[in-house]
Scaffold this active site. Sequence first.
Site, PDB file in Angstrom:
ATOM      1  N   GLY A  97       1.942   2.692  10.734  1.00 27.22           N
ATOM      2  CA  GLY A  97       2.913   3.766  10.578  1.00 27.22           C
ATOM      3  C   GLY A  97       3.577   4.189  11.878  1.00 27.22           C
ATOM      4  O   GLY A  97       4.210   5.239  11.946  1.00 27.22           O
ATOM      5  N   ASN A 148       0.864  -1.190   0.000  1.00 27.71           N
ATOM      6  CA  ASN A 148       0.000   0.000   0.000  1.00 27.71           C
ATOM      7  C   ASN A 148       0.898   1.237   0.000  1.00 27.71           C
ATOM      8  O   ASN A 148       1.402   1.639   1.038  1.00 27.71           O
ATOM      9  CB  ASN A 148      -0.903  -0.027   1.244  1.00 27.71           C
ATOM     10  CG  ASN A 148      -1.770   1.227   1.338  1.00 27.71           C
ATOM     11  OD1 ASN A 148      -1.895   1.977   0.372  1.00 27.71           O
ATOM     12  ND2 ASN A 148      -2.367   1.444   2.499  1.00 27.71           N
ATOM     13  N   GLU A 193      -6.079  -4.353  10.476  1.00 27.28           N
ATOM     14  CA  GLU A 193      -5.059  -3.332  10.689  1.00 27.28           C
ATOM     15  C   GLU A 193      -5.383  -2.516  11.941  1.00 27.28           C
ATOM     16  O   GLU A 193      -6.158  -1.549  11.876  1.00 27.28           O
ATOM     17  CB  GLU A 193      -5.003  -2.379   9.489  1.00 27.28           C
ATOM     18  CG  GLU A 193      -4.581  -3.047   8.201  1.00 27.28           C
ATOM     19  CD  GLU A 193      -3.904  -2.059   7.259  1.00 27.28           C
ATOM     20  OE1 GLU A 193      -2.775  -2.312   6.870  1.00 27.28           O
ATOM     21  OE2 GLU A 193      -4.507  -1.025   6.948  1.00 27.28           O
ATOM     22  N   HIS A 243      -9.690   1.714   4.158  1.00 32.37           N
ATOM     23  CA  HIS A 243      -8.450   1.905   4.929  1.00 32.37           C
ATOM     24  C   HIS A 243      -8.721   2.916   6.044  1.00 32.37           C
ATOM     25  O   HIS A 243      -9.476   3.870   5.864  1.00 32.37           O
ATOM     26  CB  HIS A 243      -7.323   2.385   4.014  1.00 32.37           C
ATOM     27  CG  HIS A 243      -5.993   2.364   4.701  1.00 32.37           C
ATOM     28  ND1 HIS A 243      -5.597   3.363   5.562  1.00 32.37           N
ATOM     29  CD2 HIS A 243      -5.003   1.438   4.701  1.00 32.37           C
ATOM     30  CE1 HIS A 243      -4.404   3.045   6.050  1.00 32.37           C
ATOM     31  NE2 HIS A 243      -4.025   1.890   5.543  1.00 32.37           N
ATOM     32  N   SER A 257       2.867  -1.761  10.480  1.00 35.24           N
ATOM     33  CA  SER A 257       4.312  -1.838  10.744  1.00 35.24           C
ATOM     34  C   SER A 257       4.911  -3.214  10.451  1.00 35.24           C
ATOM     35  O   SER A 257       5.774  -3.685  11.185  1.00 35.24           O
ATOM     36  CB  SER A 257       4.609  -1.398  12.190  1.00 35.24           C
ATOM     37  OG  SER A 257       4.191  -0.047  12.388  1.00 35.24           O
ATOM     38  N   LYS A 301       0.072   4.259  -0.497  1.00 35.47           N
ATOM     39  CA  LYS A 301      -0.580   5.498  -0.027  1.00 35.47           C
ATOM     40  C   LYS A 301      -0.256   6.630  -1.016  1.00 35.47           C
ATOM     41  O   LYS A 301      -0.165   6.372  -2.214  1.00 35.47           O
ATOM     42  CB  LYS A 301      -0.160   5.797   1.413  1.00 35.47           C
ATOM     43  CG  LYS A 301      -0.295   4.560   2.315  1.00 35.47           C
ATOM     44  CD  LYS A 301      -0.133   4.832   3.757  1.00 35.47           C
ATOM     45  CE  LYS A 301      -0.301   3.523   4.538  1.00 35.47           C
ATOM     46  NZ  LYS A 301      -0.285   3.710   5.974  1.00 35.47           N
ATOM     47  N   GLU A 322      -7.086   5.317   7.117  1.00 34.96           N
ATOM     48  CA  GLU A 322      -6.804   6.710   6.758  1.00 34.96           C
ATOM     49  C   GLU A 322      -7.957   7.316   5.966  1.00 34.96           C
ATOM     50  O   GLU A 322      -8.262   8.501   6.097  1.00 34.96           O
ATOM     51  CB  GLU A 322      -5.476   6.792   5.979  1.00 34.96           C
ATOM     52  CG  GLU A 322      -4.295   6.544   6.909  1.00 34.96           C
ATOM     53  CD  GLU A 322      -3.073   5.947   6.235  1.00 34.96           C
ATOM     54  OE1 GLU A 322      -2.986   5.959   4.992  1.00 34.96           O
ATOM     55  OE2 GLU A 322      -2.183   5.463   6.973  1.00 34.96           O
TER      56      GLU A 322
END
Length: 250
Positions: free
Chosen positions: A174, A9, A168, A96, A213, A11, A98
């Site tokens: 991150g 991914n 996730e 996701h 991560s 991003k 985000e």
Amino acid sequence: MRRPLIAANWKMNKTTAEARAFCEALLPRLDGAAGGAEAAICPPYLALPLVAGLCEGSGVGACAQNMHYEESGAYTGEVSAAMLLDAGASGVVLGHSERRQYFGETDEALSRKLPVALAAGLVPILCVGESEGERERGETDQVLRRQLDAALARVDGAALADVVIAYEPIWAIGTGRTATAEQANDACGFIRALVAARDGGAAERIRIQYGGSVKPGNAAELLGQSDIDGALVGGASLDPDDFAAIVAAA
Ligand code: PGA
């Protein structure tokens, strides 16, 4: 029996020139190294046709990072399933954290996106996961159940086998703070049990990834867990050596 899927991914990273350099570095490294695992790259929309073209014939898929559920119309800034297919996509990341956090993605919109992606023949990678506070309050299972019930409400039980779910935990994305292999496997096992309650056969076949991560140094342990069938990799997927090492670990 379930073929692990390792997805990169990206991003909002990489121009087309950078995407080309990545693919040219990655593909020779994967030759033979992937073993039984499947790899996919999820670039920004603009690099999707390029990545799909460069990866053609390699077995590496190209997936989008989002999609609208309507076929076409007055939805400024949005992209449809047909447009993704036209760009060479084989799948699409949906929900996701985000997108949920910064762009107002809702469970209701996801419940429309999932069947549209499946009908188009795109593999949906549906992301779910709890926040740090939710985990501390012991609400992880409740959050996963709510997110999955909502997003998969319009998907038939048998069709669940064609969905990929990415567990996730938001606190691990991150942050460098990976869930322990046990925490990740427990959550993935809980997700599989939720799918089993709808369709036992689909639960055996559905692939459940861990994301948050994932790095070359922790991939083998995570991917060795019984209920973890792959990884959705952010930061470490930007480097072809690191991503190839994670694919090899699967
Ligand atoms: P990370 O991101 O690997 O950088 O934690 C994972 C993701 O957001 O999919």
